[in-house]
Scaffold this motif. Sequence first.
Motif, PDB file in Angstrom:
ATOM      1  N   GLY A  93       0.788  -1.225   0.000  1.00  0.00           N
ATOM      2  CA  GLY A  93       0.000   0.000   0.000  1.00  0.00           C
ATOM      3  C   GLY A  93       0.820   1.274   0.000  1.00  0.00           C
ATOM      4  N   ARG A  94       2.100   1.163  -0.240  1.00  0.00           N
ATOM      5  CA  ARG A  94       2.954   2.365  -0.263  1.00  0.00           C
ATOM      6  C   ARG A  94       2.657   3.195  -1.506  1.00  0.00           C
ATOM      7  NH1 ARG A  94       4.543   1.606   4.976  1.00  0.00           N
ATOM      8  NH2 ARG A  94       5.994  -0.097   5.160  1.00  0.00           N
ATOM      9  N   ILE A  95       2.421   2.513  -2.643  1.00  0.00           N
ATOM     10  CA  ILE A  95       1.992   3.196  -3.863  1.00  0.00           C
ATOM     11  C   ILE A  95       0.749   2.474  -4.375  1.00  0.00           C
ATOM     12  CG2 ILE A  95       4.281   4.028  -4.530  1.00  0.00           C
ATOM     13  CD1 ILE A  95       4.401   1.805  -6.607  1.00  0.00           C
ATOM     14  N   HIS A  96      -0.018   3.144  -5.217  1.00  0.00           N
ATOM     15  CA  HIS A  96      -1.239   2.548  -5.752  1.00  0.00           C
ATOM     16  C   HIS A  96      -0.876   1.471  -6.764  1.00  0.00           C
ATOM     17  CE1 HIS A  96      -5.196   2.228  -7.613  1.00  0.00           C
ATOM     18  NE2 HIS A  96      -5.671   2.810  -6.518  1.00  0.00           N
ATOM     19  N   ARG A  97      -1.703   0.439  -6.807  1.00  0.00           N
ATOM     20  CA  ARG A  97      -1.497  -0.691  -7.713  1.00  0.00           C
ATOM     21  C   ARG A  97      -1.402  -0.218  -9.169  1.00  0.00           C
ATOM     22  NH1 ARG A  97      -6.304  -3.635  -9.240  1.00  0.00           N
ATOM     23  NH2 ARG A  97      -7.145  -2.281  -7.636  1.00  0.00           N
ATOM     24  N   ASN A  98      -2.276   0.711  -9.551  1.00  0.00           N
ATOM     25  CA  ASN A  98      -2.273   1.209 -10.935  1.00  0.00           C
ATOM     26  C   ASN A  98      -0.990   1.962 -11.255  1.00  0.00           C
ATOM     27  OD1 ASN A  98      -4.802   0.158 -11.000  1.00  0.00           O
ATOM     28  ND2 ASN A  98      -5.874   2.086 -11.357  1.00  0.00           N
ATOM     29  N   LYS A  99      -0.463   2.678 -10.290  1.00  0.00           N
ATOM     30  CA  LYS A  99       0.782   3.414 -10.508  1.00  0.00           C
ATOM     31  C   LYS A  99       1.930   2.436 -10.767  1.00  0.00           C
ATOM     32  CE  LYS A  99       3.878   6.926  -8.759  1.00  0.00           C
ATOM     33  NZ  LYS A  99       4.063   8.045  -7.849  1.00  0.00           N
ATOM     34  N   ALA A 100       1.974   1.377  -9.987  1.00  0.00           N
ATOM     35  CA  ALA A 100       3.005   0.357 -10.179  1.00  0.00           C
ATOM     36  C   ALA A 100       2.875  -0.252 -11.574  1.00  0.00           C
ATOM     37  CB  ALA A 100       2.884  -0.729  -9.113  1.00  0.00           C
ATOM     38  N   ASN A 101       1.643  -0.558 -11.976  1.00  0.00           N
ATOM     39  CA  ASN A 101       1.412  -1.141 -13.300  1.00  0.00           C
ATOM     40  C   ASN A 101       1.781  -0.178 -14.419  1.00  0.00           C
ATOM     41  OD1 ASN A 101       0.573  -3.568 -12.252  1.00  0.00           O
ATOM     42  ND2 ASN A 101      -1.595  -3.011 -12.252  1.00  0.00           N
ATOM     43  N   ARG A 102       1.501   1.102 -14.222  1.00  0.00           N
ATOM     44  CA  ARG A 102       1.879   2.110 -15.230  1.00  0.00           C
ATOM     45  C   ARG A 102       3.385   2.152 -15.412  1.00  0.00           C
ATOM     46  NH1 ARG A 102      -1.411   5.765 -12.706  1.00  0.00           N
ATOM     47  NH2 ARG A 102       0.388   6.948 -11.980  1.00  0.00           N
ATOM     48  N   HIS A 103       4.114   2.144 -14.295  1.00  0.00           N
ATOM     49  CA  HIS A 103       5.580   2.172 -14.368  1.00  0.00           C
ATOM     50  C   HIS A 103       6.111   0.922 -15.076  1.00  0.00           C
ATOM     51  CE1 HIS A 103       6.486   5.818 -12.274  1.00  0.00           C
ATOM     52  NE2 HIS A 103       5.901   5.432 -11.142  1.00  0.00           N
ATOM     53  N   LYS A 104       5.570  -0.232 -14.724  1.00  0.00           N
ATOM     54  CA  LYS A 104       6.032  -1.488 -15.332  1.00  0.00           C
ATOM     55  C   LYS A 104       5.777  -1.479 -16.835  1.00  0.00           C
ATOM     56  CE  LYS A 104       3.774  -4.216 -12.471  1.00  0.00           C
ATOM     57  NZ  LYS A 104       3.280  -5.417 -11.771  1.00  0.00           N
ATOM     58  N   SER A 105       4.607  -1.020 -17.227  1.00  0.00           N
ATOM     59  CA  SER A 105       4.239  -0.963 -18.639  1.00  0.00           C
ATOM     60  C   SER A 105       5.158  -0.010 -19.398  1.00  0.00           C
ATOM     61  CB  SER A 105       2.785  -0.507 -18.772  1.00  0.00           C
ATOM     62  OG  SER A 105       2.456  -0.311 -20.117  1.00  0.00           O
ATOM     63  N   GLU A 106       5.381   1.153 -18.819  1.00  0.00           N
ATOM     64  CA  GLU A 106       6.238   2.167 -19.441  1.00  0.00           C
ATOM     65  C   GLU A 106       7.647   1.622 -19.661  1.00  0.00           C
ATOM     66  OE1 GLU A 106       9.076   5.740 -18.003  1.00  0.00           O
ATOM     67  OE2 GLU A 106       7.586   4.925 -16.617  1.00  0.00           O
ATOM     68  N   LEU A 107       8.177   0.955 -18.625  1.00  0.00           N
ATOM     69  CA  LEU A 107       9.546   0.436 -18.729  1.00  0.00           C
ATOM     70  C   LEU A 107       9.642  -0.687 -19.745  1.00  0.00           C
ATOM     71  CD1 LEU A 107      10.438   0.429 -14.931  1.00  0.00           C
ATOM     72  CD2 LEU A 107      11.289   1.985 -16.660  1.00  0.00           C
ATOM     73  N   ALA A 108       8.642  -1.576 -19.756  1.00  0.00           N
ATOM     74  CA  ALA A 108       8.651  -2.694 -20.709  1.00  0.00           C
ATOM     75  C   ALA A 108       8.575  -2.168 -22.142  1.00  0.00           C
ATOM     76  CB  ALA A 108       7.491  -3.631 -20.416  1.00  0.00           C
ATOM     77  N   THR A 109       7.762  -1.144 -22.368  1.00  0.00           N
ATOM     78  CA  THR A 109       7.624  -0.554 -23.695  1.00  0.00           C
ATOM     79  C   THR A 109       8.934   0.092 -24.144  1.00  0.00           C
ATOM     80  OG1 THR A 109       5.306  -0.074 -23.207  1.00  0.00           O
ATOM     81  CG2 THR A 109       6.267   1.080 -25.074  1.00  0.00           C
ATOM     82  N   LYS A 110       9.548   0.847 -23.256  1.00  0.00           N
ATOM     83  CA  LYS A 110      10.824   1.493 -23.585  1.00  0.00           C
ATOM     84  C   LYS A 110      11.908   0.461 -23.866  1.00  0.00           C
ATOM     85  CE  LYS A 110      10.273   5.948 -21.295  1.00  0.00           C
ATOM     86  NZ  LYS A 110      10.729   6.835 -20.231  1.00  0.00           N
ATOM     87  N   LEU A 111      11.916  -0.612 -23.083  1.00  0.00           N
ATOM     88  CA  LEU A 111      12.917  -1.661 -23.246  1.00  0.00           C
ATOM     89  C   LEU A 111      12.716  -2.377 -24.575  1.00  0.00           C
ATOM     90  CD1 LEU A 111      15.289  -2.855 -21.692  1.00  0.00           C
ATOM     91  CD2 LEU A 111      13.744  -4.531 -20.745  1.00  0.00           C
ATOM     92  N   ALA A 112      11.474  -2.637 -24.934  1.00  0.00           N
ATOM     93  CA  ALA A 112      11.174  -3.314 -26.197  1.00  0.00           C
ATOM     94  C   ALA A 112      11.557  -2.450 -27.388  1.00  0.00           C
ATOM     95  CB  ALA A 112       9.695  -3.665 -26.261  1.00  0.00           C
ATOM     96  N   ALA A 113      11.506  -1.138 -27.223  1.00  0.00           N
ATOM     97  CA  ALA A 113      11.825  -0.217 -28.319  1.00  0.00           C
ATOM     98  C   ALA A 113      13.337  -0.119 -28.568  1.00  0.00           C
ATOM     99  CB  ALA A 113      11.265   1.152 -28.018  1.00  0.00           C
ATOM    100  N   LEU A 114      14.144  -0.556 -27.590  1.00  0.00           N
ATOM    101  CA  LEU A 114      15.597  -0.511 -27.759  1.00  0.00           C
ATOM    102  C   LEU A 114      16.037  -1.535 -28.802  1.00  0.00           C
ATOM    103  CD1 LEU A 114      17.169  -0.180 -24.195  1.00  0.00           C
ATOM    104  CD2 LEU A 114      17.153   1.516 -25.987  1.00  0.00           C
ATOM    105  N   LYS A 115      16.975  -1.135 -29.593  1.00  0.00           N
ATOM    106  CA  LYS A 115      17.519  -2.057 -30.615  1.00  0.00           C
ATOM    107  C   LYS A 115      18.742  -2.763 -30.088  1.00  0.00           C
ATOM    108  CE  LYS A 115      14.702  -1.007 -34.014  1.00  0.00           C
ATOM    109  NZ  LYS A 115      13.410  -1.057 -33.415  1.00  0.00           N
TER     110      LYS A 115
END
Length: 86
Positions: free
Chosen positions: A64-86
Motif C-alpha cells: 500500500g505504499r503506492i497505488h497498484r495502478n501506478k506500479a502497473n503504469r511504471h512497469k508498462s512504461e519500462l517494458a515498452t521502452k525496453l522493447a523499443a531498444l535495438k
Amino acid sequence: ANTASAAKRARQTERRTKGNKKVLTSVKTQLKAIRAAVAAGKKTEAQALLPKVVAILDKAAKSGRIHRNKANRHKSELATKLAALK
C-alpha cells in the motif's frame, strides 16, 4: 497533541512516514537507474534491472505504499521502452 489518543496517532504517523519514505526513495532510485540505462541504450543492463524494479514496484503496491495502478503504469512504461531498444 492534547490527548493521549492524539499523541498515539502522531507517533503512528511518524512511524508510517518513515517506512513510506524508505520504500518510496528506493522505488525512485531504481526507476532512475533503469531509465538512465534505457536512455543510454544499454539494453542488457536495462534487461537485468527490469525484474528487480518490477519486484520492488509490486512489493510497494502490495504493502500500500503506492497505488497498484501506478506500479502497473511504471512497469508498462519500462517494458515498452525496453522493447523499443535495438
